[in-house]
Enzyme design. Sequence first.
Site, PDB file in Angstrom:
ATOM      1  N   ILE A  57     -15.015  -3.577 -48.206  1.00  0.00           N
ATOM      2  CA  ILE A  57     -15.650  -2.333 -47.764  1.00  0.00           C
ATOM      3  C   ILE A  57     -14.625  -1.248 -47.428  1.00  0.00           C
ATOM      4  CG2 ILE A  57     -17.225  -1.286 -46.084  1.00  0.00           C
ATOM      5  CD1 ILE A  57     -18.611  -3.325 -47.937  1.00  0.00           C
TER       6      ILE A  57
ATOM      7  N   ARG B 177     -15.479   8.986 -35.272  1.00  0.00           N
ATOM      8  CA  ARG B 177     -15.484   9.060 -36.728  1.00  0.00           C
ATOM      9  C   ARG B 177     -16.851   9.435 -37.261  1.00  0.00           C
ATOM     10  NH1 ARG B 177     -12.143  10.278 -37.688  1.00  0.00           N
ATOM     11  NH2 ARG B 177     -10.996   8.821 -36.468  1.00  0.00           N
TER      12      ARG B 177
ATOM     13  N   ASP C  16     -17.510  -5.439 -40.124  1.00  0.00           N
ATOM     14  CA  ASP C  16     -17.162  -5.292 -38.703  1.00  0.00           C
ATOM     15  C   ASP C  16     -16.901  -6.636 -38.029  1.00  0.00           C
ATOM     16  OD1 ASP C  16     -19.434  -2.491 -38.129  1.00  0.00           O
ATOM     17  OD2 ASP C  16     -17.495  -2.653 -39.131  1.00  0.00           O
TER      18      ASP C  16
ATOM     19  N   ARG D  42     -14.675   1.668 -27.209  1.00  0.00           N
ATOM     20  CA  ARG D  42     -15.562   2.470 -28.065  1.00  0.00           C
ATOM     21  C   ARG D  42     -16.812   1.671 -28.423  1.00  0.00           C
ATOM     22  NH1 ARG D  42     -13.043   3.688 -33.273  1.00  0.00           N
ATOM     23  NH2 ARG D  42     -15.190   4.335 -33.652  1.00  0.00           N
TER      24      ARG D  42
ATOM     25  N   ARG E 287     -11.353   8.124 -44.433  1.00  0.00           N
ATOM     26  CA  ARG E 287     -12.815   8.042 -44.226  1.00  0.00           C
ATOM     27  C   ARG E 287     -13.452   9.189 -45.011  1.00  0.00           C
ATOM     28  NH1 ARG E 287     -13.885   4.610 -39.810  1.00  0.00           N
ATOM     29  NH2 ARG E 287     -16.062   4.570 -40.359  1.00  0.00           N
ATOM     30  N   PRO E 288     -13.517   9.063 -46.337  1.00  0.00           N
ATOM     31  CA  PRO E 288     -14.069  10.153 -47.148  1.00  0.00           C
ATOM     32  C   PRO E 288     -15.542  10.406 -46.812  1.00  0.00           C
ATOM     33  CG  PRO E 288     -13.806   8.180 -48.459  1.00  0.00           C
ATOM     34  CD  PRO E 288     -13.163   7.900 -47.135  1.00  0.00           C
ATOM     35  N   ILE E 289     -15.978  11.618 -47.092  1.00  0.00           N
ATOM     36  CA  ILE E 289     -17.391  11.955 -46.859  1.00  0.00           C
ATOM     37  C   ILE E 289     -18.010  12.566 -48.116  1.00  0.00           C
ATOM     38  CG2 ILE E 289     -17.157  12.258 -44.359  1.00  0.00           C
ATOM     39  CD1 ILE E 289     -16.975  15.305 -44.865  1.00  0.00           C
ATOM     40  N   ASP E 290     -17.411  12.258 -49.271  1.00  0.00           N
ATOM     41  CA  ASP E 290     -17.904  12.837 -50.538  1.00  0.00           C
ATOM     42  C   ASP E 290     -19.362  12.481 -50.795  1.00  0.00           C
ATOM     43  OD1 ASP E 290     -16.606  10.248 -50.748  1.00  0.00           O
ATOM     44  OD2 ASP E 290     -17.147  10.308 -52.856  1.00  0.00           O
ATOM     45  N   LEU E 291     -19.754  11.263 -50.464  1.00  0.00           N
ATOM     46  CA  LEU E 291     -21.150  10.848 -50.714  1.00  0.00           C
ATOM     47  C   LEU E 291     -22.102  11.639 -49.817  1.00  0.00           C
ATOM     48  CD1 LEU E 291     -20.666   6.967 -50.928  1.00  0.00           C
ATOM     49  CD2 LEU E 291     -20.726   8.624 -52.800  1.00  0.00           C
TER      50      LEU E 291
ATOM     51  N   LYS F 272     -24.135   0.054 -30.905  1.00  0.00           N
ATOM     52  CA  LYS F 272     -23.403   1.336 -31.016  1.00  0.00           C
ATOM     53  C   LYS F 272     -23.793   2.024 -32.329  1.00  0.00           C
ATOM     54  CE  LYS F 272     -19.088   1.346 -32.722  1.00  0.00           C
ATOM     55  NZ  LYS F 272     -18.895   2.234 -33.901  1.00  0.00           N
ATOM     56  N   ASN F 273     -23.825   1.256 -33.423  1.00  0.00           N
ATOM     57  CA  ASN F 273     -24.017   1.876 -34.740  1.00  0.00           C
ATOM     58  C   ASN F 273     -25.452   2.244 -35.031  1.00  0.00           C
ATOM     59  OD1 ASN F 273     -21.322   1.693 -34.991  1.00  0.00           O
ATOM     60  ND2 ASN F 273     -21.325  -0.037 -36.419  1.00  0.00           N
TER      61      ASN F 273
ATOM     62  N   CYS G  52      -8.675   7.331 -40.367  1.00  0.00           N
ATOM     63  CA  CYS G  52      -8.555   6.577 -39.111  1.00  0.00           C
ATOM     64  C   CYS G  52      -7.905   5.232 -39.403  1.00  0.00           C
ATOM     65  CB  CYS G  52      -9.912   6.364 -38.495  1.00  0.00           C
ATOM     66  SG  CYS G  52     -10.855   5.168 -39.405  1.00  0.00           S
TER      67      CYS G  52
HETATM   68  C1  EPZ Z   1     -20.596   2.523 -40.652  1.00  0.00           C
HETATM   69  O1  EPZ Z   1     -19.486   3.325 -40.985  1.00  0.00           O
HETATM   70  C2  EPZ Z   1     -20.240   1.882 -39.317  1.00  0.00           C
HETATM   71  N1  EPZ Z   1     -20.053   2.926 -38.314  1.00  0.00           N
HETATM   72  C3  EPZ Z   1     -18.963   1.066 -39.463  1.00  0.00           C
HETATM   73  O2  EPZ Z   1     -18.708   0.436 -38.210  1.00  0.00           O
HETATM   74  C4  EPZ Z   1     -19.195  -0.004 -40.526  1.00  0.00           C
HETATM   75  O3  EPZ Z   1     -17.996  -0.721 -40.721  1.00  0.00           O
HETATM   76  C5  EPZ Z   1     -19.626   0.650 -41.841  1.00  0.00           C
HETATM   77  O4  EPZ Z   1     -20.798   1.476 -41.611  1.00  0.00           O
HETATM   78  C6  EPZ Z   1     -19.956  -0.367 -42.913  1.00  0.00           C
HETATM   79  O5  EPZ Z   1     -20.971  -1.203 -42.463  1.00  0.00           O
HETATM   80  C7  EPZ Z   1     -21.143   3.479 -37.734  1.00  0.00           C
HETATM   81  O6  EPZ Z   1     -22.274   3.160 -38.069  1.00  0.00           O
HETATM   82  C8  EPZ Z   1     -20.893   4.502 -36.671  1.00  0.00           C
HETATM   83  P1  EPZ Z   1     -19.851   3.571 -44.950  1.00  0.00           P
HETATM   84  P2  EPZ Z   1     -19.585   4.372 -42.229  1.00  0.00           P
HETATM   85  O7  EPZ Z   1     -20.183   4.999 -45.195  1.00  0.00           O
HETATM   86  O8  EPZ Z   1     -20.926   4.961 -42.271  1.00  0.00           O
HETATM   87  C9  EPZ Z   1     -16.658   4.624 -48.305  1.00  0.00           C
HETATM   88  C10 EPZ Z   1     -17.443  -0.230 -36.356  1.00  0.00           C
HETATM   89  O9  EPZ Z   1     -16.467  -0.986 -36.247  1.00  0.00           O
HETATM   90  N2  EPZ Z   1     -17.264   5.958 -48.309  1.00  0.00           N
HETATM   91  O10 EPZ Z   1     -20.861   2.526 -45.289  1.00  0.00           O
HETATM   92  O11 EPZ Z   1     -18.399   5.251 -42.161  1.00  0.00           O
HETATM   93  C11 EPZ Z   1     -15.878   4.381 -47.033  1.00  0.00           C
HETATM   94  O12 EPZ Z   1     -14.572   4.915 -47.135  1.00  0.00           O
HETATM   95  C12 EPZ Z   1     -17.510   0.761 -37.490  1.00  0.00           C
HETATM   96  O13 EPZ Z   1     -18.440  -0.222 -35.588  1.00  0.00           O
HETATM   97  C13 EPZ Z   1     -16.893   6.866 -49.292  1.00  0.00           C
HETATM   98  O14 EPZ Z   1     -16.072   6.577 -50.138  1.00  0.00           O
HETATM   99  O15 EPZ Z   1     -19.407   3.352 -43.443  1.00  0.00           O
HETATM  100  C14 EPZ Z   1     -15.855   2.884 -46.925  1.00  0.00           C
HETATM  101  O16 EPZ Z   1     -14.817   2.374 -47.744  1.00  0.00           O
HETATM  102  C15 EPZ Z   1     -16.265   0.730 -38.360  1.00  0.00           C
HETATM  103  N3  EPZ Z   1     -17.449   8.117 -49.277  1.00  0.00           N
HETATM  104  C16 EPZ Z   1     -17.217   2.482 -47.515  1.00  0.00           C
HETATM  105  O17 EPZ Z   1     -17.672   3.612 -48.278  1.00  0.00           O
HETATM  106  C17 EPZ Z   1     -18.381   8.491 -48.334  1.00  0.00           C
HETATM  107  O18 EPZ Z   1     -18.874   9.641 -48.395  1.00  0.00           O
HETATM  108  C18 EPZ Z   1     -18.255   2.147 -46.442  1.00  0.00           C
HETATM  109  O19 EPZ Z   1     -18.450   3.288 -45.687  1.00  0.00           O
HETATM  110  C19 EPZ Z   1     -18.744   7.544 -47.353  1.00  0.00           C
HETATM  111  C20 EPZ Z   1     -18.184   6.285 -47.354  1.00  0.00           C
END
Ligand code: EPZ
Length: 419
Positions: free
Chosen positions: A329, A92, A307, A399, A121-125, A22-23, A116
């Site tokens: 995480i 998401r 995960d 999902r 789920r911040p997107i600042d990065l 999926k990811n 969620c």
């Molecule tokens: C991906 O989510 C996966 N989803 C998640 O899988 C997985 O848990 C995660 O990576 C970590 O491996 C998909 O690929 C669709 P991150 P993503 O950005 O990209 C923080 C599942 O169960 N963060 O690596 O959202 C964030 O809040 C799902 O299949 C910021 O602070 O993960 C989190 O604490 C759940 N600012 C950490 O980083 C940002 O701009 C990791 O997030 C982005 C992220």
Amino acid sequence: MERLVISGETPLQGGIDVHGAKNSSLPLLAATVLCHGQTALHNCPELSDVAAACEILSYLGCQVEREGRTVLVDATNVTGGAVPDSLMREMRSSIVFLGAIAARVGHADISFPGGCELGPRPIDLHLRALRKLGLEIREDRGSLECTVSGRMKGANITLSFPSVGATENILLAAATADGTTVINNAAQEPEIADLADFLNRCGADVRGAGEGVITIRGVERLESCEHTVIPDRIVAATYLCCGAATGGDVEVRKVNTAHLAGILPIFEEMGCQVKTSNDSVRLIAPKGRLKSVRDVRTMPYPGFPTDAQAPIMAVAALADGTSVFVENIFESRYKHAAELARMGARIKLEGRVALVEGVPKLYGAQVMATDLRGGAALVAAGLAAEGQTVIQDIKHIDRGYERIEEALRPLGANIHREL
Ligand code: EPZ
């Protein structure tokens, strides 16, 4: 509302094929927006999140059709740059479309993916990196109005955290940028390498994916290609958890065993025999009780994946001794603990730490899937528990797991879906 009904205590036996990731499918589908012509994505799983991504593509003007496990996307006539809030909220990770849409059509109007079940789920990065690539982003009451005149501009970007989604967004925005982009502290998950492989097959120039530093030399145009999605390492781990929790003997097939390197040692520490061959892993649970795990710390790849935390916790709930989990995480990824406790699990939460005191037996109960992997943990626990377990809100599970009840029944699982 659909629910899963499970009668437990049958040791699972046999082999099971693992579907595509999926990811990986989601960012790959976003990447098709960049490609001229018809792209074929093989081994694309039939999941509700994948269906939501296909809906976004159609809304943007792509021709999308599914032939079994192959999704065909023709983005030749992509016109739109707006994604309605309803579609953004369905999934998401819809934010990963932003870089691709803006790079292809020069503008994008999307909404914030809301918080969620795993916490905010911040997107600042994502936004900071895309701004460095030249995207103008106006945030207004939850929506993002983005424009770029001409092509994105290559930039040197350092991520404060190796975010998977942000790394993917940068790859998609930089692939056709004017100039070179370097991502420092990039995510190293296998799904990143899969996306880079796809982009390079379409004519991009991405090097270093899967390592901490990725270099993208922008090209003018990407053509479509055929690509096979990598296997889903978390689904594979979940099926192995079902084998371990039920005292069974389960082989997962069509996997990439290297992607499971952070997970398999945990099963061995619990007393399971783990045998890997080129594309399969066999787990044989111990005759007696499982042993507890000293500590399970979730980390960015190649560490133990967040995960897999919930499904492994369901196994640890039955171990002899106390296992310590540290969720590094996500802020709030223990919602499944309360549901496991309804089945007799003894779990104490203290912030990012969960202390799981193993019990000899779990008992079937009425439980709710709180999120995708938490729901999968309840399936593993229900298969091991004495009596009947009914899991509500299984849309979360759908999902990320293709018809999980049909997948597990050939292993002897007594599980069915009720409408
Ligand atoms: C991906 O989510 C996966 N989803 C998640 O899988 C997985 O848990 C995660 O990576 C970590 O491996 C998909 O690929 C669709 P991150 P993503 O950005 O990209 C923080 C599942 O169960 N963060 O690596 O959202 C964030 O809040 C799902 O299949 C910021 O602070 O993960 C989190 O604490 C759940 N600012 C950490 O980083 C940002 O701009 C990791 O997030 C982005 C992220």
